[in-house]
Motif scaffolding. Structure first.
Motif, mmCIF file in Angstrom:
data_model
loop_
_atom_site.group_PDB
_atom_site.id
_atom_site.type_symbol
_atom_site.label_atom_id
_atom_site.label_comp_id
_atom_site.label_asym_id
_atom_site.label_seq_id
_atom_site.Cartn_x
_atom_site.Cartn_y
_atom_site.Cartn_z
ATOM 1 N N UNK A 101 0.829 -1.215 0.000
ATOM 2 C CA UNK A 101 0.000 0.000 0.000
ATOM 3 C C UNK A 101 0.862 1.264 0.000
ATOM 4 N N UNK A 102 1.777 1.315 -0.949
ATOM 5 C CA UNK A 102 2.763 2.389 -0.968
ATOM 6 C C UNK A 102 2.313 3.630 -1.739
ATOM 7 N N UNK A 103 1.090 3.626 -2.222
ATOM 8 C CA UNK A 103 0.575 4.806 -2.915
ATOM 9 C C UNK A 103 -0.007 5.799 -1.919
ATOM 10 N N UNK A 104 0.276 7.072 -2.138
ATOM 11 C CA UNK A 104 -0.276 8.134 -1.298
ATOM 12 C C UNK A 104 -0.923 9.182 -2.200
ATOM 13 N N UNK A 105 -1.986 9.777 -1.714
ATOM 14 C CA UNK A 105 -2.636 10.837 -2.489
ATOM 15 C C UNK A 105 -1.870 12.137 -2.274
ATOM 16 N N UNK A 106 -1.393 12.720 -3.369
ATOM 17 C CA UNK A 106 -0.635 13.971 -3.297
ATOM 18 C C UNK A 106 -1.259 14.992 -4.243
ATOM 19 N N UNK A 107 -1.061 16.251 -3.925
ATOM 20 C CA UNK A 107 -1.514 17.331 -4.811
ATOM 21 C C UNK A 107 -0.281 18.056 -5.323
ATOM 22 N N UNK A 108 -0.135 18.052 -6.647
ATOM 23 C CA UNK A 108 1.031 18.669 -7.277
ATOM 24 C C UNK A 108 0.573 19.573 -8.425
ATOM 25 N N UNK A 109 1.523 20.304 -8.982
ATOM 26 C CA UNK A 109 1.217 21.169 -10.123
ATOM 27 C C UNK A 109 1.328 20.368 -11.422
ATOM 28 N N UNK A 110 0.226 20.354 -12.169
ATOM 29 C CA UNK A 110 0.290 19.837 -13.534
ATOM 30 C C UNK A 110 0.243 21.050 -14.457
ATOM 31 N N UNK A 111 0.783 20.890 -15.658
ATOM 32 C CA UNK A 111 0.843 22.054 -16.555
ATOM 33 C C UNK A 111 0.457 21.671 -17.976
ATOM 34 N N UNK A 112 -0.100 22.649 -18.691
ATOM 35 C CA UNK A 112 -0.336 22.521 -20.127
ATOM 36 C C UNK A 112 0.736 23.360 -20.807
ATOM 37 N N UNK A 150 5.369 5.547 -3.530
ATOM 38 C CA UNK A 150 6.541 5.827 -2.704
ATOM 39 C C UNK A 150 7.227 4.499 -2.374
ATOM 40 N N UNK A 151 8.527 4.550 -2.118
ATOM 41 C CA UNK A 151 9.264 3.339 -1.758
ATOM 42 C C UNK A 151 8.685 2.756 -0.479
ATOM 43 N N UNK A 152 8.421 1.470 -0.500
ATOM 44 C CA UNK A 152 7.762 0.830 0.640
ATOM 45 C C UNK A 152 8.681 0.685 1.843
ATOM 46 N N UNK A 153 9.969 1.037 1.696
ATOM 47 C CA UNK A 153 10.891 0.943 2.827
ATOM 48 C C UNK A 153 11.439 2.296 3.269
ATOM 49 N N UNK A 154 11.841 3.134 2.326
ATOM 50 C CA UNK A 154 12.448 4.418 2.727
ATOM 51 C C UNK A 154 11.525 5.609 2.491
ATOM 52 N N UNK A 155 10.354 5.355 1.863
ATOM 53 C CA UNK A 155 9.309 6.372 1.631
ATOM 54 C C UNK A 155 9.741 7.499 0.705
#
Length: 496
Positions: free
Chosen positions: A184-195, A374-379
């Protein structure tokens, strides 16, 4: 409960439950070994309990059910622990200090919590042969891995190749999708996407619009992909013209526009455009057909292609485009604007966005929430990277796997079976090698002169073919195997 546990142990009830059943009537239960790099938690206890139920059930039905505890001693969990203790921040420090010393430290720490596990297993009443545990660092276990590897190679089910894989820049190794999904190494993040506006060559003030959620990949852009059968439009905004697919016209939202032309994507294929960052040498900066994989569901119907994506890499190879790998093994920029060299890939985003804005090539900037690995060990945030690795060819055995899965009695039936079937149907070839140190060394020797390959499947085979004398108690870890050489049967040179 303690009284019952003591009775079981004193009278060796578990041992008797095994010995009293015939060897000819066995129930085999495969139980994956845990890491001993931390104390057991409630999740472990839940798993251990459910795995205790089935062997007990079959034991009561008269089957001989041998259970032996095991320890997963190799891999990133123990390496990360060792790096933390030794204050190591990158792979080069391990190599500089000596892989043998690093592996020796890993070995010394690998069973640090075994006693705590033993207490929990005993207290919860799980029946298993705990003290005589097997370990994945045992020579016998590692030699079995060699045997299996050679068997698969001889059957042409293992190959070496370059593929786009999930990659951890902190651990400097590829990580399989199964590992990421399992932990379960996926996290919800908010980042900048661009056109981004890519200026078409030979057409005044005309730009192709492409959307990306990874601005750092733009430095390695080599092409733009369209769907040759999809409808595209050329819209006028002020004195400029912008091209995107018709169904994505809402991307122009907020701007006063006029559609001046409408056409199929095939009319764009072959057209050149001006690079944002000229990093490619050879064929590049051209519009190509991406087929049905280019859609209007997300973005503009025009996909920016760089090496760091499975679809991208396939299209780049298909069109014989330039290969630009602008990040090093630590995820730092090694090719691109001089003032950004050495920057970490995630830190490049803000620089690129500001730079494109200054050049009037940033059409729009949007907040984008999505699931990120994210890496399941070092994040550490992962990225898709082109990596040389060894793979098991799942494609060759996919039909057989599906056929065999039909013989399994699934509980609960239906949904679980369909999920497993979907996993098999969509599984890519499985990457099994890791660019690390504390693990079973892959038994592959390559000739330093003619690139001939030799696979070794046992210690006896190694002893017969090695240039050096192999001691009886040979260790099969990397630090030892790196000093063992073979003689090439093809040209007589040294194989490493």
């Amino acid at each position: 409960e303690l009284k019952i546990i003591n009775f079981w142990e004193k009278n060796k009830i578990f041992e008797k439950s095994v010995k009293q059943r015939p060897v000819t009537k066995q129930y085999v239960f495969y139980d994956g070994p845990p890491f001993a790099t931390g104390t057991p938690h409630y999740g472990h206890i839940l798993g251990l309990t459910s795995k205790d139920v089935f062997p007990r059930f079959w034991t009561m039905k008269g089957f001989r059910c041998e259970r032996r505890w095991g320890w997963d001693c190799h891999g990133l969990p123990i390496e990360n622990l060792a790096e933390k203790d030794l204050k190591i921040s990158e792979k080069k420090e391990i190599e500089a200090g000596g892989v043998d010393k690093f592996n020796a430290y890993c070995r010394s720490k690998v069973l640090g919590y075994a006693e705590d596990w033993g207490k929990v297993v005993r207290r919860m009443g799980k029946w298993i042969e705990f003290d005589n545990s097997y370990k994945t660092m045992d020579k016998s276990y590692m030699e079995t891995i060699w045997f299996i590897f050679k068997k698969l190679y001889d059957k042409k089910l293992i190959y070496e190749g370059k593929k786009i894989l999930m990659y951890c820049p902190r651990c400097e190794t590829p990580i399989s999708k199964a590992e990421i999904a399992m932990d379960n190494s996926y996290k919800t993040v908010t980042e900048k996407s661009i056109i981004v506006s890519f200026k078409l060559k030979g057409e005044k003030n005309t730009f192709l619009l492409a959307w990306t959620t990874t601005p750092w990949t733009l430095i390695g852009n080599v092409a733009l992909a369209v769907n040759s059968r999809m409808d595209y439009v050329n819209v006028k905004v002020g004195s400029n013209y912008f091209v995107l697919c018709k169904e994505s016209i809402e991307m122009i939202n907020g701007e006063k526009y006029k559609i001046v032309d409408e056409f199929k994507g095939k009319e764009l294929v072959g057209k050149g455009y001006e690079p944002l960052y000229e990093t490619a040498e050879g064929k590049a900066y051209v519009v190509v057909n991406g087929g049905k994989s280019v859609s209007s569901e997300e973005g503009t119907g025009i996909v920016h292609l760089a090496l760091y994506g499975e679809f991208d890499y396939d299209i780049i190879k298909k069109n014989k485009l330039s290969i630009v790998q602008h990040l090093d093994e630590k995820g730092r920029l090694i090719k691109g604007p001089e003032e950004w060299l050495g920057e970490w890939f995630k830190d490049l985003d803000k620089n690129i966005i500001a730079d494109l804005d200054n050049k009037n090539l940033l059409f729009k900037k949007l907040d984008f929430s999505h699931s990120y690995p994210f890496c399941y060990r070092c994040e550490t945030p992962l990225f898709y990277n082109a990596v040389d690795s060894w793979f098991i060819n799942i494609e060759k055995i996919r039909d057989k796997l599906l056929k065999e899965s039909k013989k399994i009695n699934w509980y609960p039936a239906g949904k679980v079976e369909k999920r497993f079937e979907y996993i098999i149907k969509t599984a890519p070839d499985w990457t099994i090698s890791r660019n690390r140190f504390w693990a079973t060394a892959i038994p592959v020797w390559k000739c330093s002169k003619c690139d001939e390959i030799r696979i070794i499947g046992s210690i006896d085979e190694l002893r017969k073919n090695a240039v050096e004398k192999i001691p009886k108690n040979i260790d099969l870890h990397k630090d030892v195997m790196d000093n063992i050489h073979l003689k090439c049967s093809k040209c007589g040179s040294v194989m490493n």
